[in-house]
Design an enzyme around this catalytic site. Sequence first.
Site, PDB file in Angstrom:
ATOM      1  N   GLU A 180       0.915  -1.302   0.014  1.00 31.45           N
ATOM      2  CA  GLU A 180      -0.015   0.030  -0.218  1.00 31.45           C
ATOM      3  C   GLU A 180       0.845   1.245   0.148  1.00 31.45           C
ATOM      4  O   GLU A 180       1.213   1.883   1.141  1.00 31.45           O
ATOM      5  CB  GLU A 180      -1.075  -0.042   1.286  1.00 31.45           C
ATOM      6  CG  GLU A 180      -1.974   1.349   1.137  1.00 31.45           C
ATOM      7  CD  GLU A 180      -2.930   1.319   2.413  1.00 31.45           C
ATOM      8  OE1 GLU A 180      -3.494   2.123   2.412  1.00 31.45           O
ATOM      9  OE2 GLU A 180      -2.725   0.760   3.304  1.00 31.45           O
ATOM     10  N   LYS A 217      -2.342  -1.992  -2.936  1.00 29.32           N
ATOM     11  CA  LYS A 217      -3.777  -1.154  -2.540  1.00 29.32           C
ATOM     12  C   LYS A 217      -3.363   0.178  -2.822  1.00 29.32           C
ATOM     13  O   LYS A 217      -2.441   0.925  -2.219  1.00 29.32           O
ATOM     14  CB  LYS A 217      -4.067  -1.293  -1.074  1.00 29.32           C
ATOM     15  CG  LYS A 217      -5.181  -0.725  -0.532  1.00 29.32           C
ATOM     16  CD  LYS A 217      -5.458  -1.104   1.152  1.00 29.32           C
ATOM     17  CE  LYS A 217      -6.476  -0.028   1.501  1.00 29.32           C
ATOM     18  NZ  LYS A 217      -6.981  -0.451   2.881  1.00 29.32           N
TER      19      LYS A 217
END
Length: 298
Positions: A180, A217
């Site tokens: 992420e 992500k």
Amino acid sequence: MDGQGDEWMKLRLKEGRGFVSALDQSGGSTPATLARYGVEPSAYADDESMFAEIAAMRVRIISSPAFTSDKVLGTILFERTMTQEIFDKTIPEFLRVDRGIVPFLKVDEGLRSEANGVQLMKDLPRLSEKLASAKQFRIFGTKMRSMIHQADSTGIQAVVDQQFELASEIRSAGLIPIIEPEVNIQSPSKAEAEKLLYASLEAAFANMTGDNSVILKLTIPEEAELYMRLLEDQRLLRIAALSGGYSTADACQRLAKNPGMIASFSRALTEGLTKGMSDREFDSILGANINQIYAASQ
């Protein structure tokens, strides 16, 4: 419904319809989350009582009849949540067995101070310990977050290098990492930062050895479908989107412009929920949020 092993969870993440919920608020983000939930700092005396309040909120969400595998593929958990019990089961077991939802564990320890327009993750001295615990509780994968504030190629490359280096260690432990590298939605150079991030991610996949899988992500990009070509690499299971502070409606509208990208929302998932609501009202609002996020993830 038990018996879902790693292959079942991997197939569900790769081919299932729905989104990944994020219920991994840490100590730093918990006070703001609780305030939106109607629990002010005066309601808890210390960290333990604060974590008890956020744990109760998570249990209420997870146990809601609106929170099912029909629309929720996976859930990212905070470390304390991994060992918490619900209906005589640990939460990971309840999610996997009773709900058919794939559990993930947040493993990062927060962010360093900003340098070169980014915040790298702090060192993870307990990573091996966390990975061993995750395997014990039959967690499928992990999540770790960095932050990009500016379109600085040096900083963005450092973020990607750190993420993929740790991802290799996580995969070696038999878990699937969610990488992420968040781009701050308030960044004045957000669009340019995302183009630099795309180039660094593309190169990282080209240099990655083996057939181990990862999930990305990412902040919903200014340029629609910017990251979609990355899905041509079979080692990328999914690209998930974080809400990043956008409202539920705005996040879903932006996400819908990126077919192939599914949601992994936290704030947008819990928007409008408060502690004092009746169960009926709580489930209704949560269900409406879930339906909206699910529709945008198709």
